[in-house]
Design a protein around this motif. Structure first.
Motif, PDB file in Angstrom:
ATOM      1  N   THR A  41       0.837  -1.199   0.000  1.00  0.00           N
ATOM      2  CA  THR A  41       0.000   0.000   0.000  1.00  0.00           C
ATOM      3  C   THR A  41       0.872   1.248   0.000  1.00  0.00           C
ATOM      4  OG1 THR A  41      -1.761  -1.147   1.208  1.00  0.00           O
ATOM      5  CG2 THR A  41      -1.799   1.265   1.242  1.00  0.00           C
ATOM      6  N   ALA A  89       1.509   6.125  -7.282  1.00  0.00           N
ATOM      7  CA  ALA A  89       0.356   6.884  -7.763  1.00  0.00           C
ATOM      8  C   ALA A  89       0.486   8.374  -7.483  1.00  0.00           C
ATOM      9  CB  ALA A  89      -0.924   6.347  -7.121  1.00  0.00           C
ATOM     10  N   VAL A 117      -5.931   8.721  -3.320  1.00  0.00           N
ATOM     11  CA  VAL A 117      -7.109   8.367  -4.130  1.00  0.00           C
ATOM     12  C   VAL A 117      -6.725   7.416  -5.258  1.00  0.00           C
ATOM     13  CG1 VAL A 117      -8.925   9.253  -5.642  1.00  0.00           C
ATOM     14  CG2 VAL A 117      -8.296  10.526  -3.580  1.00  0.00           C
ATOM     15  N   SER A 118      -5.703   7.780  -6.017  1.00  0.00           N
ATOM     16  CA  SER A 118      -5.266   6.933  -7.129  1.00  0.00           C
ATOM     17  C   SER A 118      -4.731   5.597  -6.636  1.00  0.00           C
ATOM     18  CB  SER A 118      -4.196   7.649  -7.961  1.00  0.00           C
ATOM     19  OG  SER A 118      -4.720   8.831  -8.544  1.00  0.00           O
ATOM     20  N   ALA A 157      -5.755   4.002  -4.005  1.00  0.00           N
ATOM     21  CA  ALA A 157      -6.923   3.185  -3.656  1.00  0.00           C
ATOM     22  C   ALA A 157      -7.535   2.554  -4.898  1.00  0.00           C
ATOM     23  CB  ALA A 157      -7.953   4.045  -2.930  1.00  0.00           C
ATOM     24  N   GLU A 158      -7.607   3.326  -5.989  1.00  0.00           N
ATOM     25  CA  GLU A 158      -8.155   2.797  -7.237  1.00  0.00           C
ATOM     26  C   GLU A 158      -7.306   1.653  -7.771  1.00  0.00           C
ATOM     27  OE1 GLU A 158      -8.324   6.194  -9.758  1.00  0.00           O
ATOM     28  OE2 GLU A 158     -10.123   7.030  -8.808  1.00  0.00           O
ATOM     29  N   ARG A 159      -5.995   1.797  -7.683  1.00  0.00           N
ATOM     30  CA  ARG A 159      -5.096   0.752  -8.175  1.00  0.00           C
ATOM     31  C   ARG A 159      -5.189  -0.510  -7.340  1.00  0.00           C
ATOM     32  NH1 ARG A 159       0.630   3.628  -9.968  1.00  0.00           N
ATOM     33  NH2 ARG A 159      -0.264   5.273 -11.264  1.00  0.00           N
ATOM     34  N   HIS A 164      -7.832  -1.345  -5.625  1.00  0.00           N
ATOM     35  CA  HIS A 164      -9.243  -1.766  -5.585  1.00  0.00           C
ATOM     36  C   HIS A 164      -9.771  -1.821  -4.147  1.00  0.00           C
ATOM     37  CE1 HIS A 164      -8.887  -2.706  -9.832  1.00  0.00           C
ATOM     38  NE2 HIS A 164      -7.858  -3.475  -9.569  1.00  0.00           N
ATOM     39  N   THR A 185     -10.969   1.119  -0.698  1.00  0.00           N
ATOM     40  CA  THR A 185     -11.429   2.484  -0.458  1.00  0.00           C
ATOM     41  C   THR A 185     -10.263   3.367  -0.027  1.00  0.00           C
ATOM     42  OG1 THR A 185     -11.926   2.051   1.866  1.00  0.00           O
ATOM     43  CG2 THR A 185     -13.679   1.606   0.259  1.00  0.00           C
ATOM     44  N   GLN A 186     -10.462   4.671  -0.171  1.00  0.00           N
ATOM     45  CA  GLN A 186      -9.419   5.607   0.249  1.00  0.00           C
ATOM     46  C   GLN A 186      -9.180   5.509   1.752  1.00  0.00           C
ATOM     47  OE1 GLN A 186     -10.115   9.689  -0.864  1.00  0.00           O
ATOM     48  NE2 GLN A 186      -8.372  10.463   0.316  1.00  0.00           N
ATOM     49  N   ASP A 218       0.625   1.230 -14.970  1.00  0.00           N
ATOM     50  CA  ASP A 218       0.739  -0.156 -14.525  1.00  0.00           C
ATOM     51  C   ASP A 218       2.197  -0.590 -14.441  1.00  0.00           C
ATOM     52  OD1 ASP A 218      -2.070  -0.351 -14.619  1.00  0.00           O
ATOM     53  OD2 ASP A 218      -2.007  -0.828 -16.749  1.00  0.00           O
ATOM     54  N   GLU A 274       3.993   1.014 -11.458  1.00  0.00           N
ATOM     55  CA  GLU A 274       3.560   0.377 -10.220  1.00  0.00           C
ATOM     56  C   GLU A 274       4.225  -0.987 -10.054  1.00  0.00           C
ATOM     57  OE1 GLU A 274      -0.582  -1.037  -7.981  1.00  0.00           O
ATOM     58  OE2 GLU A 274      -0.662   0.043  -9.890  1.00  0.00           O
TER      59      GLU A 274
END
Length: 288
Positions: free
Chosen positions: A11, A18, A22-23, A25-27, A29, A31-32, A133, A136
């Protein structure tokens, strides 16, 4: 005291890659709030602050920069263990190489036979992804090497220029002049291409079909007719056999291609692949 686990380290690295929670969390999958909780727990365990949050996103503190190398090592060790366990019998280790689809075609793919022959004790895993991607994957340790157009500057990663990709406007129909008509397919070659494309075609506001993968856009053009911007190395065979035609007066764009890898990577694993990739780049830079 509890110890840092790979989920917390992953994390942390996702936020680094990111640039914001926010980004990340999206990567991941999640929540923020989950990301925030994991980072707070990690900071409590380590007894220091890792990020400074501001309007532009997140910035690593001095402690965060020091911890990044340890987080990368932790995640990479777990990933390497997974690879080692899954490495086919008879191979010393595995190497994972990632790139855009358009950079595999007529470029990296040509060097795979040489790599497999010269590094016969390595098994190779090839992956496809866009820049976010790939970055990351490098930060997390899932990728050993990545080839891309617009890498981000991240601590611990080495960025090396390879060559300039030449993008040209081609069409299935012979044209008197370059124009973006209703059959034009916009290919997302990244932010640099978008900026130059917008400057050259200020009246262009979008096409009926946009493709994130160059191969997909090219197949559509060849099968259904139309036009688009593609690397010269991809369309050269089709220009030679008359399936595609160069649009007269169409501006050309060059986009630099880079190879990115961890600065502390094991040369016995990444070395052979980097030699092959550099050799392929030299061929692209050669005249003709």
């Amino acid at each position: 005291m509890d110890s840092v686990d790979t989920e917390q380290a992953r994390t942390f690295l996702a936020v680094v890659a990111a640039g914001n929670f926010v980004s990340a969390a999206e990567r991941l999958h999640v929540t923020q709030s989950t990301v925030s909780t994991r980072i707070r727990t990690l900071e409590t365990l380590l007894g220091c602050r890792l990020f400074v949050r501001n309007k532009g996103g997140t910035t690593l503190t001095a402690a965060g920069r020091h911890f990044q190398k340890h987080a990368s090592t932790l995640v990479r060790t777990v990933e390497q263990a997974r690879h080692d366990v899954g490495t086919a019998k008879g191979f010393r280790a595995a190497i994972t190489i990632g790139a855009r689809m358009g950079l595999w075609e007529q470029f990296l793919i040509r060097q795979l036979p040489e790599l497999l022959a010269k590094a016969a004790d390595l098994s190779v895993r090839a992956e496809i992804g866009v820049e976010a991607d790939l970055m990351e994957g490098l930060v997390e340790g899932r990728l050993h090497i990545a080839v891309m157009y617009t890498p981000e500057s991240r601590p611990g990663l080495k960025v090396e220029f390879l060559f300039n990709d030449r993008l040209i406007l081609v069409s299935t129909r012979k044209k008197r002049r370059a124009e973006l008509d209703g059959n034009y397919v916009y290919i997302d070659w990244g932010p640099e291409f978008l900026a130059r494309h917008s400057t050259s075609f200020p009246e262009f506001f979008g096409s009926a079909l946009t493709a994130g993968i160059g191969w997909l856009g090219l197949q559509h053009v060849l099968e259904n007719g139309g036009s688009g911007y593609f690397p010269f190395r991809l369309v050269r065979p089709h220009l030679e056999d008359g399936k595609l035609h160069l649009a007269p007066g169409g501006p050309e764009f060059t986009i630099p291609v880079y190879v990115v890898y961890p600065a502390d990577s094991d040369p016995s694993i990444t070395g052979p692949a980097l030699v092959s990739i550099r050799r392929a780049a030299d061929m692209e830079k050669a005249p003709g």
